[in-house]
Design a protein around this motif. Sequence first.
Motif, mmCIF file in Angstrom:
data_model
loop_
_atom_site.group_PDB
_atom_site.id
_atom_site.type_symbol
_atom_site.label_atom_id
_atom_site.label_comp_id
_atom_site.label_asym_id
_atom_site.label_seq_id
_atom_site.Cartn_x
_atom_site.Cartn_y
_atom_site.Cartn_z
ATOM 1 N N LEU A 44 7.398 57.165 75.922
ATOM 2 C CA LEU A 44 8.686 56.471 75.803
ATOM 3 C C LEU A 44 8.487 54.964 75.917
ATOM 4 C CD1 LEU A 44 11.809 56.145 75.893
ATOM 5 C CD2 LEU A 44 11.681 56.615 78.352
ATOM 6 N N PHE A 45 7.747 54.538 76.935
ATOM 7 C CA PHE A 45 7.534 53.102 77.124
ATOM 8 C C PHE A 45 6.712 52.510 75.980
ATOM 9 C CE2 PHE A 45 8.116 53.855 81.886
ATOM 10 C CZ PHE A 45 9.420 53.397 81.849
ATOM 11 N N HIS A 46 5.737 53.260 75.491
ATOM 12 C CA HIS A 46 4.923 52.766 74.383
ATOM 13 C C HIS A 46 5.777 52.572 73.139
ATOM 14 C CE1 HIS A 46 1.902 52.840 71.123
ATOM 15 N NE2 HIS A 46 1.149 52.234 72.022
ATOM 16 N N ARG A 47 6.702 53.480 72.919
ATOM 17 C CA ARG A 47 7.576 53.390 71.733
ATOM 18 C C ARG A 47 8.378 52.102 71.740
ATOM 19 N NH1 ARG A 47 10.245 57.961 72.397
ATOM 20 N NH2 ARG A 47 8.712 59.152 71.235
ATOM 21 N N PHE A 48 8.697 51.617 72.936
ATOM 22 C CA PHE A 48 9.489 50.392 73.040
ATOM 23 C C PHE A 48 8.635 49.193 73.453
ATOM 24 C CE2 PHE A 48 12.704 53.621 73.030
ATOM 25 C CZ PHE A 48 13.704 53.047 72.275
ATOM 26 N N ARG A 49 7.337 49.302 73.171
ATOM 27 C CA ARG A 49 6.385 48.209 73.329
ATOM 28 C C ARG A 49 6.269 47.707 74.763
ATOM 29 N NH1 ARG A 49 7.626 44.741 67.751
ATOM 30 N NH2 ARG A 49 7.228 46.473 66.315
ATOM 31 N N ARG A 50 6.518 48.585 75.708
ATOM 32 C CA ARG A 50 6.259 48.276 77.114
ATOM 33 C C ARG A 50 4.852 48.763 77.424
ATOM 34 N NH1 ARG A 50 10.976 47.225 80.237
ATOM 35 N NH2 ARG A 50 12.789 47.021 78.863
ATOM 36 N N VAL A 51 3.886 48.056 76.832
ATOM 37 C CA VAL A 51 2.502 48.541 76.793
ATOM 38 C C VAL A 51 1.904 48.658 78.185
ATOM 39 C CG1 VAL A 51 0.204 48.094 75.882
ATOM 40 C CG2 VAL A 51 2.221 47.579 74.494
ATOM 41 N N ASP A 52 2.145 47.680 79.058
ATOM 42 C CA ASP A 52 1.551 47.714 80.393
ATOM 43 C C ASP A 52 2.019 48.954 81.161
ATOM 44 O OD1 ASP A 52 0.218 45.423 79.863
ATOM 45 O OD2 ASP A 52 1.589 44.099 80.918
ATOM 46 N N GLU A 53 3.298 49.229 81.104
ATOM 47 C CA GLU A 53 3.826 50.403 81.806
ATOM 48 C C GLU A 53 3.265 51.695 81.190
ATOM 49 O OE1 GLU A 53 7.896 50.450 83.701
ATOM 50 O OE2 GLU A 53 8.261 49.062 82.057
ATOM 51 N N ALA A 54 3.191 51.721 79.865
ATOM 52 C CA ALA A 54 2.683 52.907 79.190
ATOM 53 C C ALA A 54 1.224 53.162 79.584
ATOM 54 C CB ALA A 54 2.798 52.741 77.674
ATOM 55 N N GLU A 55 0.415 52.118 79.593
ATOM 56 C CA GLU A 55 -1.004 52.282 79.937
ATOM 57 C C GLU A 55 -1.185 52.697 81.394
ATOM 58 O OE1 GLU A 55 -2.969 48.684 78.915
ATOM 59 O OE2 GLU A 55 -3.191 49.214 76.801
ATOM 60 N N GLY A 56 -0.333 52.172 82.278
ATOM 61 C CA GLY A 56 -0.405 52.542 83.676
ATOM 62 C C GLY A 56 -0.150 54.015 83.897
ATOM 63 N N LEU A 57 0.764 54.558 83.130
ATOM 64 C CA LEU A 57 1.048 55.999 83.245
ATOM 65 C C LEU A 57 -0.027 56.839 82.584
ATOM 66 C CD1 LEU A 57 4.880 55.840 82.627
ATOM 67 C CD2 LEU A 57 3.764 56.565 84.718
#
Length: 234
Positions: A221-234
């Motif tokens: 979900l976060f990656h889809r909205f370009r919240r890359v740091d949060e996506a990578e952390g998960l």
Amino acid sequence: TRSMCSALAADPATAHFVGKPTHFLSHAWLYKILNVVEGLAEYEASQPEGNPPMFFWFDCFAIDEHATQTMPQEWWSTTFQDAIRGIGRTLMVLSPWNDPVPLTRAWCLWELYSTHKAGVPFSVCLGPDERRAFEAAILEDSAAVLNAFSQISVEKAQAGDPRDEAMIKRLVAEEVGFAALDAVAFERMRAWIFGVARGIAERAGAEGVDGLWKKAQIGQLFHRFRRVDEAEGL
């Protein structure tokens, strides 16, 4: 005439029910009162231990409806917004989550805009059953969840009194424009959805393999909205 809050505050036996409001409550009038109270109880129970008591500014108790019938347009665009700023937080009751009534009501969208203009935090509360269904939907298809909120249209929103609807839409057109307010409403809803998603991911840490899957879903979900740091952390 006087409001219910004024009547309660005047009686020593009930005065403790009334206090300085901590949350402005935005809701649709057609909701059953028990469902609203259930949502508020769920919201309060989710807060950290030791929080001070919450007092909700609830229109049907706080406003003397007879006294406000003659308020001019300027009152709604100034004093009303000042009150939301003074309270310091808006809480919107949403039901059902996949077709939330408040986002089709002109008053609720005006309250959301007033919250944005006042620069105060915005939260959403759901009843326990609604919240479980909402969290399950985020994990199953987060895009569908966001799409459910992307259809917000202030121009199509309605009010019980046509005069109220006309007044609100005139103020919106003059102050911000319909498209801009639609964008504000959606951004506030999206921020709330991200907050719920973060909560799911935090709790997933103690859920073994199932928790890993939940983290992966939220990460997507976060990656889809370009919240890359949060996506990578998960």
